[in-house]
Design a protein around this motif. Structure first.
Motif, mmCIF file in Angstrom:
data_model
loop_
_atom_site.group_PDB
_atom_site.id
_atom_site.type_symbol
_atom_site.label_atom_id
_atom_site.label_comp_id
_atom_site.label_asym_id
_atom_site.label_seq_id
_atom_site.Cartn_x
_atom_site.Cartn_y
_atom_site.Cartn_z
ATOM 1 N N PHE A 187 0.834 -1.193 0.000
ATOM 2 C CA PHE A 187 0.000 0.000 0.000
ATOM 3 C C PHE A 187 0.874 1.249 0.000
ATOM 4 O O PHE A 187 2.032 1.232 0.432
ATOM 5 N N LYS A 204 -9.276 -0.981 7.196
ATOM 6 C CA LYS A 204 -10.112 -0.950 5.990
ATOM 7 C C LYS A 204 -9.407 -1.649 4.832
ATOM 8 O O LYS A 204 -10.033 -2.395 4.071
ATOM 9 N N ASP A 205 -8.097 -1.417 4.712
ATOM 10 C CA ASP A 205 -7.317 -2.089 3.662
ATOM 11 C C ASP A 205 -7.386 -3.604 3.834
ATOM 12 O O ASP A 205 -7.597 -4.350 2.870
ATOM 13 N N ALA A 243 -10.811 -5.063 2.964
ATOM 14 C CA ALA A 243 -11.051 -5.127 1.519
ATOM 15 C C ALA A 243 -10.347 -6.326 0.897
ATOM 16 O O ALA A 243 -10.903 -7.017 0.033
ATOM 17 N N LEU A 244 -9.113 -6.588 1.333
ATOM 18 C CA LEU A 244 -8.382 -7.748 0.815
ATOM 19 C C LEU A 244 -9.013 -9.056 1.260
ATOM 20 O O LEU A 244 -9.169 -9.995 0.476
ATOM 21 N N PHE A 289 -8.002 -5.819 -8.415
ATOM 22 C CA PHE A 289 -8.130 -5.211 -7.089
ATOM 23 C C PHE A 289 -7.315 -3.920 -7.015
ATOM 24 O O PHE A 289 -7.797 -2.897 -6.505
ATOM 25 N N LYS A 290 -6.098 -3.953 -7.534
ATOM 26 C CA LYS A 290 -5.245 -2.763 -7.515
ATOM 27 C C LYS A 290 -5.877 -1.623 -8.311
ATOM 28 O O LYS A 290 -5.866 -0.461 -7.884
ATOM 29 N N THR A 291 -6.446 -1.957 -9.441
ATOM 30 C CA THR A 291 -7.082 -0.938 -10.275
ATOM 31 C C THR A 291 -8.236 -0.261 -9.544
ATOM 32 O O THR A 291 -8.430 0.954 -9.653
ATOM 33 N N ASN A 292 -8.964 -1.056 -8.769
ATOM 34 C CA ASN A 292 -10.149 -0.532 -8.078
ATOM 35 C C ASN A 292 -9.833 0.086 -6.720
ATOM 36 O O ASN A 292 -10.726 0.629 -6.062
ATOM 37 N N HIS A 293 -8.588 -0.049 -6.283
ATOM 38 C CA HIS A 293 -8.185 0.493 -4.981
ATOM 39 C C HIS A 293 -6.935 1.353 -5.180
ATOM 40 O O HIS A 293 -5.812 0.833 -5.157
ATOM 41 N N GLY A 326 -5.248 3.090 -3.364
ATOM 42 C CA GLY A 326 -4.277 3.087 -2.274
ATOM 43 C C GLY A 326 -3.228 2.007 -2.396
ATOM 44 O O GLY A 326 -2.256 1.987 -1.632
ATOM 45 N N VAL A 327 -3.381 1.090 -3.385
ATOM 46 C CA VAL A 327 -2.408 0.017 -3.577
ATOM 47 C C VAL A 327 -1.237 0.536 -4.409
ATOM 48 O O VAL A 327 -1.418 1.090 -5.498
#
Length: 711
Positions: A61, A68-69, A72-73, A100-104, A106-107
């Protein structure tokens, strides 16, 4: 919310920490090397794009990992441990993780957990082996229920492979050296290291000195001064006089065994004090001690002193003991279970809240290896047992500068959550080794320079034994945590036939020895008294291991500058800085200080803990100029044996002065913090515990213990 702790108002508030707390995670720190995730190219993951089976990846991250992170994972993937900086190990399919990275946003990055990062750096290079060379390995898996399947896959790799032990999440096997990377590449494998060589940590004495000891020992107690057991230098007498001798406390010891291994027919110094015993040695059905080391250790913890009419007692002579024998009659040596939690669980179930261990693996100095991880994992899940380990006896002056070299700590003494004990000098002039160090066979190789070369090993209470292992650990943590007398210690002699006289028999009941093996049980006895004081005197019914550890550190005596004085590093000054340091840790155990706790000293055992971005503050007032000594300790989540940094949850201790200025160690390596400051002006102060990073907290928070004395 507000609490009242011994008259001190405590305020818990949410806080936004400094910008440094939220620095972008851009580097993954492995023992095998670092990955700058800002520099990954588009080709980096090309070979993984089409992988259809789930395996382990690292999700980093951009800022400190939040609850929260993690949530989500966990909603989409299996989530395992933490890796520095700001990353979590997950199992999934790469294309799903990219989505997942695309949609988050913060990654920061998704990186394959490649085999090269799972292999211990303590292996000899593969180039020095042929395909036929075999190596014993310890394999750690992410999940216990997969261990049998992984063991089967390893066994099928080569006809020469021999899987020896499968236990919990651990596999011990004998494999060709060339297969190590292939084993590490298996899905479900977290870490591969050489199988540790475990040894008891008493310092091996020259055989030709043993005759001198036997010849000079009176054996009838007429020549004893009271210094021989090591308890006098530690001021146990003061605690005993106040009624604190470990009553109601149970200590467990895992070692070579204890005397006969029969509670009904045991050495008289242990009669009525050993409540249970268990055999853990390979092919052993008994917890007896045919070697003698464990019996000596147990005597220092809680020997009653019956045979000597009270002259040679253990530190907590009213405590009880759970004995665990690890002697293997087939191997003629210690054999430690691959699942270390088995040792602790048996003892805990029998009521032990202190567990002492005078053994370790001294071949991979400073490493936070699989065994250290296991101890931290168990203690994090069971935060009420204080576990002690000896630091090791590998101290040496190889560079011939008159100071003992750094980085010789033994695992599991490298674990974060244990109380790691080094050996200081006892003060006694008879028995054991009473010759200059120069007369020892190893002196010319190990301690060839002055002032060490001409010194004696038990003539100065402010000295550290030359053989005592020094820190820091490989990742820079301060170890040992504390020291206690470990030279020329007289304790109980195992009555088993052919038991070793160690450093020489005093008589049929007592024997001399030395090493961090001897310092550790004396410290365990002190810890039993500390727990008794916390419970009986201070009314803390179930003190955590963190609070017990903090108590030991808070009451220790700083030995700076050591036995040779302030002569400078070039002339062999033993301890170069005030505590904490990696020679003495926080200092020498002082049991009088433990027994006298109270008054101006405040105790906080915060089980709820502090969350990331939150803080807990404690106010106190100095009515006149004075001083503060504060110790913050927390039982940290286990780190990864693959990571270059063991610390997971990071707390800060900050002192705010009456004028608004702040003082802090800014330590982001250890799970211990301290503030020791004299010359403070009168006024109102605030001592604050801050959640800097808490990626693996329980319910999002990290429990802690805080002890402080303002006077």
């Amino acid at each position: 919310m507000n609490h009242l702790v011994k008259g001190i108002t405590v305020s818990t508030v949410a806080a936004v920490l400094s910008v440094s707390a939220a620095q972008a995670g851009t580097v993954l720190k492995f023992n095998a090397g670092a990955i700058d995730t800002n520099k990954l190219t588009s080709n980096y993951a090309a070979s993984w794009m089409m992988e259809a089976k789930a395996t382990e990846y690292i999700v980093q991250f951009k800022k400190a990992v939040t609850e929260k992170d993690k949530a989500a994972l966990k909603a989409r993937f299996e989530v395992f441990g933490y890796l520095p900086d700001d990353a979590l190990v997950v199992r999934g399919i790469y294309s799903d993780l990219v989505t997942f990275k695309t949609n988050h946003p913060g990654v920061q990055a998704v990186v394959k957990y490649s085999a090269q990062y799972k292999v211990s750096t303590s292996f000899a290079p593969a180039s020095v082996f042929t395909k036929d060379n075999m190596v014993a390995v310890l394999v750690n898996t992410f999940k216990s229920h997969e261990v049998e399947v992984i063991a089967s896959k390893i066994e099928k790799m080569d006809v020469k492979v021999a899987v020896q032990v499968v236990d919990g999440k651990h596999i011990t096997a004998l494999i060709p050296r060339g297969l190590v990377p292939a084993v590490a590449a298996l899905t479900g494998v977290e870490h591969v290291q050489p199988a540790p060589v475990i040894e008891s940590l008493h310092f091996a004495m020259d055989e030709d000195l043993a005759d001198q000891v036997s010849a000079t020992a009176a054996g009838d107690y007429s020549d004893l001064t009271g210094d021989e057991s090591g308890t006098r230098l530690m001021n146990f007498d003061a605690a005993w006089a106040m009624g604190y001798a470990g009553k109601g406390q149970t200590v467990s010891m895992a070692d070579t065994g204890l005397d006969s291994g029969n509670t009904g027919a045991i050495h008289q110094d242990f009669a009525g004090g050993v409540i249970s015993g268990y055999p853990f040695g390979l092919w052993s059905k008994s917890w007896s001690d045919p070697m003698g080391h464990g019996t000596h250790v147990a005597g220092s913890v809680m020997g009653r002193g019956t045979a000597s009419k009270g002259l040679l007692k253990g530190g907590a002579y009213e405590a009880n003991m759970v004995a665990e024998g690890m002697w293997s009659p087939m191997m003629k040596n210690l054999s430690v279970p691959s699942k270390l939690g088995d040792l602790f669980e048996k003892a805990f179930a029998d009521g032990a809240r202190i567990h002492t261990n005078s053994w370790g693996g001294a071949r991979t100095f400073g490493a936070y290896d699989n065994f250290a991880v296991q101890v931290d994992e168990w203690s994090y899940a069971n935060p009420d047992m204080l576990i002690l380990f000896a630091a090791g006896n590998s101290g040496a002056d190889k560079n011939k500068d008159g100071r003992i070299d750094s980085n010789s700590m033994a695992s599991p003494g490298t674990a974060k959550n244990v109380l790691t004990v080094g050996a200081s000098e006892n003060v006694t002039k008879s028995g054991g080794i009473q010759v200059p160090i120069s007369k020892l066979r190893a002196a010319k190789d190990e301690w060839p320079a002055e002032p060490i070369y001409s010194s004696y090993i038990s003539d100065n209470g402010n000295g550290i034994a030359m053989f005592s292992s020094r820190g820091p650990t490989t990742d820079g943590r301060t170890k040992p945590d504390i020291v206690a007398p470990g030279t020329n210690i007289l304790s109980v002699f195992s009555q088993e036939k052919d038991a070793s006289p160690l450093w020489g028999a005093y008589n049929k009941d007592y024997v001399w020895s030395g090493g961090t093996s001897m310092a550790t049980p004396l410290t365990a006895g002190a810890a039993a008294i500390a727990r008794q004081v916390l419970v009986e005197k201070l009314g803390i019914k179930n003190p955590s291991a963190a609070l017990m550890k903090a108590t030991m550190l808070h009451t220790a005596v700083d030995m700076y500058p050591g036995q040779f004085g302030e002569v400078g590093a070039a002339r062999g000054q033993e301890i170069l800085t005030r505590r904490p340091n990696s020679d003495e840790g926080y200092g020498r155990v002082d049991v009088a200080n433990i027994a006298n706790l109270g008054g101006a000293t405040q105790f906080v055992d915060n089980r709820q803990g502090v969350a990331q971005g939150a803080e807990v503050s404690y106010e106190f007032t100095l009515n006149a100029p004075g001083s503060l000594y504060a110790n913050l300790v927390w039982t940290d989540a286990p780190g990864s044996a693959n990571a270059a940094q063991a610390l997971v949850n990071d707390l800060d201790l900050v002192l705010t002065l009456p004028n608004g200025q702040t003082l802090s160690m800014n330590d982001h390596i250890n799970n211990l913090e301290m503030i020791e400051k004299s010359g403070l002006p009168a006024g109102t102060y605030k001592l604050t515990v801050k959640g800097f990073k808490v990626p693996q907290g329980k319910n999002g928070a990290q429990a802690y213990a805080l002890i402080y004395t303002a006077k």
